[in-house]
Structure formats: C-alpha cells, structure tokens
Design an enzyme around this catalytic site. Sequence first.
Site, PDB file in Angstrom:
ATOM      1  N   HIS A 122      -8.685  -1.776   7.331  1.00  0.00           N
ATOM      2  CA  HIS A 122      -9.706  -0.759   7.592  1.00  0.00           C
ATOM      3  C   HIS A 122     -11.021  -1.453   8.136  1.00  0.00           C
ATOM      4  CE1 HIS A 122      -7.660   3.080   6.822  1.00  0.00           C
ATOM      5  NE2 HIS A 122      -7.155   2.519   5.782  1.00  0.00           N
ATOM      6  N   ASP A 170       2.206   2.063   3.833  1.00  0.00           N
ATOM      7  CA  ASP A 170       1.189   3.287   3.941  1.00  0.00           C
ATOM      8  C   ASP A 170       2.044   4.593   3.548  1.00  0.00           C
ATOM      9  OD1 ASP A 170      -1.141   4.491   3.738  1.00  0.00           O
ATOM     10  OD2 ASP A 170      -1.654   4.323   5.754  1.00  0.00           O
ATOM     11  N   HIS A 213     -13.216   2.053   3.869  1.00  0.00           N
ATOM     12  CA  HIS A 213     -12.199   2.818   4.236  1.00  0.00           C
ATOM     13  C   HIS A 213     -12.490   3.257   5.635  1.00  0.00           C
ATOM     14  CE1 HIS A 213      -9.209   6.523   4.496  1.00  0.00           C
ATOM     15  NE2 HIS A 213      -8.536   5.493   4.369  1.00  0.00           N
ATOM     16  N   ASP A 223       0.339   5.216  -1.133  1.00  0.00           N
ATOM     17  CA  ASP A 223      -0.659   6.459  -1.420  1.00  0.00           C
ATOM     18  C   ASP A 223      -0.005   7.733  -2.380  1.00  0.00           C
ATOM     19  OD1 ASP A 223      -3.329   6.025  -0.593  1.00  0.00           O
ATOM     20  OD2 ASP A 223      -2.420   5.838   1.549  1.00  0.00           O
ATOM     21  N   HIS A 272       0.996  -1.324  -0.038  1.00  0.00           N
ATOM     22  CA  HIS A 272      -0.116   0.050  -0.200  1.00  0.00           C
ATOM     23  C   HIS A 272       0.938   1.298   0.058  1.00  0.00           C
ATOM     24  CE1 HIS A 272      -3.937   1.906   0.564  1.00  0.00           C
ATOM     25  NE2 HIS A 272      -3.302   2.914   1.103  1.00  0.00           N
ATOM     26  N   HIS A 290      -2.112  -3.378   4.721  1.00  0.00           N
ATOM     27  CA  HIS A 290      -1.703  -2.206   5.477  1.00  0.00           C
ATOM     28  C   HIS A 290      -2.129  -2.246   7.028  1.00  0.00           C
ATOM     29  CE1 HIS A 290      -4.618   0.134   3.781  1.00  0.00           C
ATOM     30  NE2 HIS A 290      -4.410   1.326   4.510  1.00  0.00           N
ATOM     31  N   GLU A 303      -9.108   1.518  -2.593  1.00  0.00           N
ATOM     32  CA  GLU A 303      -9.029   1.392  -0.966  1.00  0.00           C
ATOM     33  C   GLU A 303     -10.440   2.054  -0.730  1.00  0.00           C
ATOM     34  OE1 GLU A 303      -6.606   2.729   2.761  1.00  0.00           O
ATOM     35  OE2 GLU A 303      -6.000   4.169   1.084  1.00  0.00           O
TER      36      GLU A 303
END
Length: 391
Positions: free
Chosen positions: A190, A319, A149, A22, A20, A211, A122
């Site tokens: 999540h 992350d 999420h 971003d 993961h 993650h 995500e």
Amino acid sequence: MTRLEEARELLRAFPVVDGHNDLPWALRKVGYDLDARDIAVAQNTHLHTDIPRLREGGVGAQYWSVYVRSDLPDAVPATLEQIDCVRQLLERYPADLAPALTAADMEAARAGGRIASLMGAEGGHSIGCSLGTLRGLYELGVRYMTLTHNDNIPWADSATDEPNVGGLSAFGREVVREMNRLGMLVDLSHVAATTMRDALDASSAPVIFSHSSSRAVCDHPRNIPDDVLERLPGNGGVAMVTFVPKFVLQAAVDWTAAADENLRAHGFHHLDTGEEAMKLHRAFEERNPRPVATVATVADHLDHMREAAGVDHLGIGGDYDGTAFTPDGLGDVSGYPNLIAELLDRGWSRADLAKLTWQNSVRVLGAAEDVARGLRASRPASNATIESLDG
C-alpha cells in the site's frame, strides 16, 4: 500422481503462510455476529474464508488483518475491536486456530495440526501518530503494521494518494526504528515507492509486503517496482504476492478504474462491498464484462518476482475477504493448491515451493525477533512525537 495431487501433498508438509486476510473486517460488517458467520462451516455465499476451506487450501498460518478504514474518526478503538474479533475467533475455534506471536509458535501450530493465527494492522492511521499506541498494539499481539493504507498519513505517503512528505518523514523513520526494536514487521504493501525505499533505508530488520505483486508485470502503484524487489536479498525481506485482479491483470486495472468511478458517481466509497454497492457493480459488469484474471496471471507475477528478488524472498498474501473479485481458480482460500500445481508445471521445485509457502515467512518473523532482542538490549523505547521530529 496429478499435479494437483502433488501440490496437495506438498502443502501437507509445507502449508501456506498467508500474509493478509480481511475476515475480521468482513465480520465487522455484521456486528461481529459469529453465529451468523460461523466459520466452522462453509460460508460460500458470504465469505471467502472458513475453517473447512482453509484446511482444503492447505493453509498452515494466517495473518488476520485488523484493518479499519483510514477515514474513520475513531481508528484506534476500531482497531482494538478488530483485535478483539480475532481473539473471539481463537476462543471459539481452539481445535483449529492456534494463537501465534513468534516463529516458534508458528512451527508449534504446524506440528500440532492447527492453523497459526497472527495479526497485522493495516495502515499507520491505526496508531494515531503515537509510538505508545504502537507498543500497545504489539503487546496485544499485532506482529506487522502496514505503514499506510490507501490514503497518506501525516508521516508516510501512500501508493494511491498524492505525494505529501516524499516517502517517510523523520517521525515515520522513527516509527520504523521502533517497530524494529519491538520485533514488529514493517509491511510495505500500500505504500508509495518512495516510502518503500525510505523504509528499506531506515529498517535494520527484514521488511515484508503482506499482499503486493510486481509492477513490471502489471503497472499499478500498489505493486512493487523491480528496484525495490532487487533490494530484498540485502534486507532479508519477503514479498507476498496478492491475487486481487485489479492489481495483477492490466485489463482489470483499467476496468476497475471505470467501475470505481461509477460507484463514486452514485455516492458510494470505491471500496464499498455492501449490497447496494455490489448491485451497482453487477449492473456495471453486465454492461462492461469484467476482465478475468487466472491462476496463470498470478504465477506470471511470481515468476518475475523470483527473477528480481530470488526464491528466498517470496511468499503469498491472497487478500481474501478484502476484495470483491478473485481470479479463476483462486476464488477462495481453498484455491492455493491450484497455484502450487501451476508453479509445479512451470518447473518450480519442491524446495522452491516449500520456501514460498512456509519457510520464507517463518524465517522473516524469526529474523525480526532476533533484531529486536539486540535492539531492546541497547536502546530504550522511543518517546518521540510527530511534533518533535516533523515540526
């Protein structure tokens, strides 16, 4: 040879598959201006991620998160923009980034010295309660979807929202089955623990946590309870430890709750990393020194997760570019060798670490592909709707 040198040597043979990152969301914040954020050069003041540091960190495959916030009214087109961002990166940096859709593609990229680039969506809000949209994302290259999420969606409960459907609804279970049929990995980061358990019950393919860390080590709802970790060997899945301090260090959990409340009190979203929000963060931190996680903090999670799930079911999902703060020694994507060196010091073998960094994550995607081949031969695409299944 020092431990760090030994770690770097191991990563040359078995590079990191990171679950993961971003970066596409960080690029959205600058209008996807790839000249302003040219990742061919170090972007230390702006980003956690660029190609030189990916190389330094021994990264061989990256799942790029095509994340959009769950409160956006246009989540589906925004997700398509994120996918387009990844495609632009692949077109711009073909010598370094290799498009990957399969486990075989990952191995081919490694053999060719390029970084296999995959995509993960995500949050189930990205499909707008539409299985047709789910299939569309798969055709565009998305190879996992995180079921939620931070907020509940109509068919699944999030770890950080109030319980609503009690885990997965009937439609949520159908989403999982359709993901299995496609070969899209079910990602349980999540989600609420109830959703984790329901998804494991519904899935005929291995799941991942792209993650997430251990709840027994740090009691945060984003982390994985031991009873769920203990189910991974039977499922074949992989839990990818994350580095985010507020998920791995208990003192940071408590500090973050206070810092988030400070942001909300000033009218900002608690995930806002814009200039004004970060100014407030820094002022809060001056008054209240932030607890600092370290490489050892993350290694503590991996040691426990290994006891609960076994070394065949672990991976890494840092992350990066999705968190404001990082542990000491893991400040950006160049830091993975520091974690490997710490684990070597703790007695992890080369074979153990090869599984952690590369082999487990490649295996789990290949296993999902195998399941999908069987399901596609025996079952047509589902046209179920949330109205037909959940009323």
